[in-house]
Design a protein around this motif. Structure first.
Motif, PDB file in Angstrom:
ATOM      1  N   GLY A   1      32.139  46.154  21.389  1.00 58.84           N
ATOM      2  CA  GLY A   1      31.551  46.689  20.164  1.00 58.84           C
ATOM      3  C   GLY A   1      30.087  46.324  19.993  1.00 58.84           C
ATOM      4  N   MET A   2      29.471  45.832  21.046  1.00 54.61           N
ATOM      5  CA  MET A   2      28.072  45.426  20.978  1.00 54.61           C
ATOM      6  C   MET A   2      27.168  46.657  21.047  1.00 54.61           C
ATOM      7  SD  MET A   2      28.142  42.043  23.405  1.00 54.61           S
ATOM      8  CE  MET A   2      27.452  40.726  22.401  1.00 54.61           C
ATOM      9  N   ALA A   3      26.092  46.596  20.290  1.00 53.03           N
ATOM     10  CA  ALA A   3      25.104  47.677  20.287  1.00 53.03           C
ATOM     11  C   ALA A   3      24.016  47.373  21.311  1.00 53.03           C
ATOM     12  CB  ALA A   3      24.483  47.802  18.899  1.00 53.03           C
ATOM     13  N   HIS A   4      23.692  48.373  22.115  1.00 55.50           N
ATOM     14  CA  HIS A   4      22.598  48.235  23.077  1.00 55.50           C
ATOM     15  C   HIS A   4      21.287  48.384  22.309  1.00 55.50           C
ATOM     16  CE1 HIS A   4      19.992  49.831  26.452  1.00 55.50           C
ATOM     17  NE2 HIS A   4      20.349  48.621  26.839  1.00 55.50           N
ATOM     18  N   VAL A   5      20.412  47.396  22.446  1.00 54.91           N
ATOM     19  CA  VAL A   5      19.139  47.432  21.714  1.00 54.91           C
ATOM     20  C   VAL A   5      17.949  47.551  22.663  1.00 54.91           C
ATOM     21  CG1 VAL A   5      20.035  46.256  19.665  1.00 54.91           C
ATOM     22  CG2 VAL A   5      19.079  44.893  21.532  1.00 54.91           C
ATOM     23  N   GLY A   6      18.215  47.926  23.910  1.00 54.56           N
ATOM     24  CA  GLY A   6      17.147  48.148  24.870  1.00 54.56           C
ATOM     25  C   GLY A   6      16.900  46.958  25.761  1.00 54.56           C
ATOM     26  N   ARG A   7      15.837  47.079  26.533  1.00 57.94           N
ATOM     27  CA  ARG A   7      15.446  45.983  27.422  1.00 57.94           C
ATOM     28  C   ARG A   7      14.553  45.024  26.659  1.00 57.94           C
ATOM     29  NH1 ARG A   7      14.600  48.473  33.486  1.00 57.94           N
ATOM     30  NH2 ARG A   7      16.717  49.287  33.628  1.00 57.94           N
ATOM     31  N   ARG A   8      14.827  43.732  26.852  1.00 62.45           N
ATOM     32  CA  ARG A   8      14.068  42.687  26.159  1.00 62.45           C
ATOM     33  C   ARG A   8      13.645  41.625  27.161  1.00 62.45           C
ATOM     34  NH1 ARG A   8      16.387  41.919  20.506  1.00 62.45           N
ATOM     35  NH2 ARG A   8      15.115  40.052  20.531  1.00 62.45           N
ATOM     36  N   THR A   9      12.602  40.892  26.800  1.00 61.22           N
ATOM     37  CA  THR A   9      12.080  39.816  27.648  1.00 61.22           C
ATOM     38  C   THR A   9      12.013  38.502  26.872  1.00 61.22           C
ATOM     39  OG1 THR A   9       9.814  40.425  27.091  1.00 61.22           O
ATOM     40  CG2 THR A   9      10.745  41.396  29.115  1.00 61.22           C
ATOM     41  N   ASP A  10      12.840  38.362  25.851  1.00 57.47           N
ATOM     42  CA  ASP A  10      12.815  37.189  24.973  1.00 57.47           C
ATOM     43  C   ASP A  10      13.390  35.926  25.612  1.00 57.47           C
ATOM     44  OD1 ASP A  10      13.229  39.777  23.516  1.00 57.47           O
ATOM     45  OD2 ASP A  10      12.833  38.535  21.772  1.00 57.47           O
ATOM     46  N   TRP A  11      14.218  36.088  26.633  1.00 61.49           N
ATOM     47  CA  TRP A  11      15.005  34.971  27.138  1.00 61.49           C
ATOM     48  C   TRP A  11      14.831  34.823  28.647  1.00 61.49           C
ATOM     49  CZ3 TRP A  11      17.697  39.141  24.626  1.00 61.49           C
ATOM     50  CH2 TRP A  11      17.823  38.980  23.238  1.00 61.49           C
ATOM     51  N   TYR A  12      15.416  33.749  29.168  1.00 65.14           N
ATOM     52  CA  TYR A  12      15.444  33.502  30.614  1.00 65.14           C
ATOM     53  C   TYR A  12      14.068  33.659  31.244  1.00 65.14           C
ATOM     54  CZ  TYR A  12      20.501  33.122  30.443  1.00 65.14           C
ATOM     55  OH  TYR A  12      21.770  32.713  30.156  1.00 65.14           O
ATOM     56  N   GLY A  13      13.098  32.984  30.648  1.00 63.14           N
ATOM     57  CA  GLY A  13      11.765  32.951  31.240  1.00 63.14           C
ATOM     58  C   GLY A  13      11.027  34.273  31.211  1.00 63.14           C
ATOM     59  N   GLY A  14      11.444  35.182  30.359  1.00 56.64           N
ATOM     60  CA  GLY A  14      10.764  36.472  30.246  1.00 56.64           C
ATOM     61  C   GLY A  14      11.306  37.546  31.166  1.00 56.64           C
ATOM     62  N   GLU A  15      12.436  37.264  31.838  1.00 59.01           N
ATOM     63  CA  GLU A  15      13.061  38.270  32.697  1.00 59.01           C
ATOM     64  C   GLU A  15      13.463  39.472  31.845  1.00 59.01           C
ATOM     65  OE1 GLU A  15      16.989  38.656  35.578  1.00 59.01           O
ATOM     66  OE2 GLU A  15      16.430  36.689  34.830  1.00 59.01           O
ATOM     67  N   GLU A  16      13.215  40.682  32.357  1.00 61.71           N
ATOM     68  CA  GLU A  16      13.591  41.887  31.622  1.00 61.71           C
ATOM     69  C   GLU A  16      15.094  42.123  31.773  1.00 61.71           C
ATOM     70  OE1 GLU A  16      11.297  45.861  30.984  1.00 61.71           O
ATOM     71  OE2 GLU A  16      12.503  46.061  32.813  1.00 61.71           O
ATOM     72  N   LEU A  17      15.792  42.128  30.645  1.00 61.57           N
ATOM     73  CA  LEU A  17      17.248  42.261  30.644  1.00 61.57           C
ATOM     74  C   LEU A  17      17.681  43.287  29.605  1.00 61.57           C
ATOM     75  CD1 LEU A  17      17.959  38.438  30.703  1.00 61.57           C
ATOM     76  CD2 LEU A  17      18.385  40.027  32.585  1.00 61.57           C
ATOM     77  N   GLU A  18      18.791  43.954  29.892  1.00 60.08           N
ATOM     78  CA  GLU A  18      19.404  44.833  28.908  1.00 60.08           C
ATOM     79  C   GLU A  18      20.041  43.942  27.844  1.00 60.08           C
ATOM     80  OE1 GLU A  18      19.028  48.042  28.963  1.00 60.08           O
ATOM     81  OE2 GLU A  18      18.598  48.490  31.062  1.00 60.08           O
ATOM     82  N   ALA A  19      19.709  44.209  26.578  1.00 62.88           N
ATOM     83  CA  ALA A  19      20.197  43.367  25.492  1.00 62.88           C
ATOM     84  C   ALA A  19      21.216  44.119  24.638  1.00 62.88           C
ATOM     85  CB  ALA A  19      19.026  42.907  24.624  1.00 62.88           C
ATOM     86  N   PHE A  20      22.307  43.431  24.354  1.00 58.73           N
ATOM     87  CA  PHE A  20      23.378  43.948  23.505  1.00 58.73           C
ATOM     88  C   PHE A  20      23.628  42.923  22.414  1.00 58.73           C
ATOM     89  CE2 PHE A  20      23.869  45.946  27.564  1.00 58.73           C
ATOM     90  CZ  PHE A  20      24.369  47.203  27.310  1.00 58.73           C
ATOM     91  N   VAL A  21      23.907  43.390  21.210  1.00 59.46           N
ATOM     92  CA  VAL A  21      24.163  42.465  20.110  1.00 59.46           C
ATOM     93  C   VAL A  21      25.377  42.931  19.320  1.00 59.46           C
ATOM     94  CG1 VAL A  21      22.591  43.633  18.469  1.00 59.46           C
ATOM     95  CG2 VAL A  21      23.080  41.175  18.205  1.00 59.46           C
ATOM     96  N   LEU A  22      26.148  41.952  18.873  1.00 60.70           N
ATOM     97  CA  LEU A  22      27.253  42.196  17.944  1.00 60.70           C
ATOM     98  C   LEU A  22      26.949  41.381  16.706  1.00 60.70           C
ATOM     99  CD1 LEU A  22      30.015  43.499  17.349  1.00 60.70           C
ATOM    100  CD2 LEU A  22      31.058  41.400  18.241  1.00 60.70           C
ATOM    101  N   ARG A  23      26.783  42.056  15.596  1.00 60.25           N
ATOM    102  CA  ARG A  23      26.502  41.385  14.331  1.00 60.25           C
ATOM    103  C   ARG A  23      27.806  41.229  13.562  1.00 60.25           C
ATOM    104  NH1 ARG A  23      21.873  44.541  15.348  1.00 60.25           N
ATOM    105  NH2 ARG A  23      20.056  43.171  15.538  1.00 60.25           N
ATOM    106  N   ALA A  24      27.905  40.145  12.803  1.00 61.29           N
ATOM    107  CA  ALA A  24      29.144  39.828  12.090  1.00 61.29           C
ATOM    108  C   ALA A  24      29.613  41.000  11.225  1.00 61.29           C
ATOM    109  CB  ALA A  24      28.956  38.562  11.246  1.00 61.29           C
ATOM    110  N   GLU A  25      28.678  41.664  10.581  1.00 62.69           N
ATOM    111  CA  GLU A  25      29.081  42.775   9.701  1.00 62.69           C
ATOM    112  C   GLU A  25      29.639  43.973  10.485  1.00 62.69           C
ATOM    113  OE1 GLU A  25      24.531  42.968  10.171  1.00 62.69           O
ATOM    114  OE2 GLU A  25      25.981  41.398   9.723  1.00 62.69           O
ATOM    115  N   ASP A  26      29.407  44.003  11.811  1.00 64.56           N
ATOM    116  CA  ASP A  26      29.913  45.076  12.639  1.00 64.56           C
ATOM    117  C   ASP A  26      31.166  44.689  13.435  1.00 64.56           C
ATOM    118  OD1 ASP A  26      27.754  46.654  11.816  1.00 64.56           O
ATOM    119  OD2 ASP A  26      26.497  45.889  13.440  1.00 64.56           O
ATOM    120  N   ALA A  27      31.498  43.388  13.385  1.00 65.32           N
ATOM    121  CA  ALA A  27      32.618  42.887  14.203  1.00 65.32           C
ATOM    122  C   ALA A  27      33.956  43.276  13.598  1.00 65.32           C
ATOM    123  CB  ALA A  27      32.514  41.374  14.341  1.00 65.32           C
TER     124      ALA A  27
END
Length: 183
Positions: free
Chosen positions: A157-183
């Motif tokens: 049920g995670m939403a794809h929010v695109g490619r992000r570089t926020d984590w893992y040393g700036g590696e470009e990764l596909e990011a998915f998020v599940l927010r409590a209100e959507d769980a």
């Protein structure tokens, strides 16, 4: 120690027992598994003795988490076969030594266990427990091209929010998020 159970699975601590160390080696020495783990140091494992090092790394990483976060074995309740790993932990930021407040769920399964829904079942259990503890959102970050893991994130049920570089040393990764209100 069992952390969680589901209909088919035990989610438990990896141990230093010979069978567990052999399975860690069998999973993390495989190119088809580790190619999706970015530039993870020490992977792929090149000799069986390195499995104990991997276990020590996981234990050190989670030593201060009091069982809330971990890198756990996924074991089939019916047969006792370990099919892979599920993890829940703070994501490392651009400076990999510094954890962020973002919580990651991840999974690494042995190829002989792909396609049975084990990753989804295990991840769903650890995410539900984390959300019940008050976490408002959980992330999955996936290497571009890893369509199987992206499918698991979507099944959670995670939403794809695109490619992000926020984590893992700036590696470009596909990011998915599940927010409590959507769980």
């Amino acid at each position: 120690m069992t952390v969680l159970t589901t209909d088919r699975l035990l989610i438990r601590d990896w141990t230093a027992a010979p069978d567990d160390l052999a399975r860690i080696y069998d999973i993390y020495s495989r190119t088809e598994v580790v190619r999706w783990l970015g530039a993870a140091p020490g992977l792929p494992l090149t000799e069986p003795a390195r499995a104990a090092d991997r276990l020590a790394l996981w234990r050190a990483r989670h030593a201060d988490h009091a069982g809330r976060y971990g890198t756990w074995a996924i074991e089939l309740r019916e047969t006792g076969v370990v099919v892979g790993t599920v993890l829940l932990k703070p994501l490392p930021g651009r400076d990999e030594g510094v954890p962020t407040d973002d919580i990651e769920v991840g999974w690494h399964l042995h190829p002989d266990s792909w396609g049975h829904g084990y990753a989804t079942e295990a991840a769903r259990a650890v995410v539900a427990r984390e959300m019940a503890a008050g976490t408002r959102e959980v992330w999955a970050v996936v290497s571009p091209g890893n369509t199987a893991s992206m499918a698991v994130a979507r099944r959670l049920g995670m939403a794809h929010v695109g490619r992000r570089t926020d984590w893992y040393g700036g590696e470009e990764l596909e990011a998915f998020v599940l927010r409590a209100e959507d769980a």
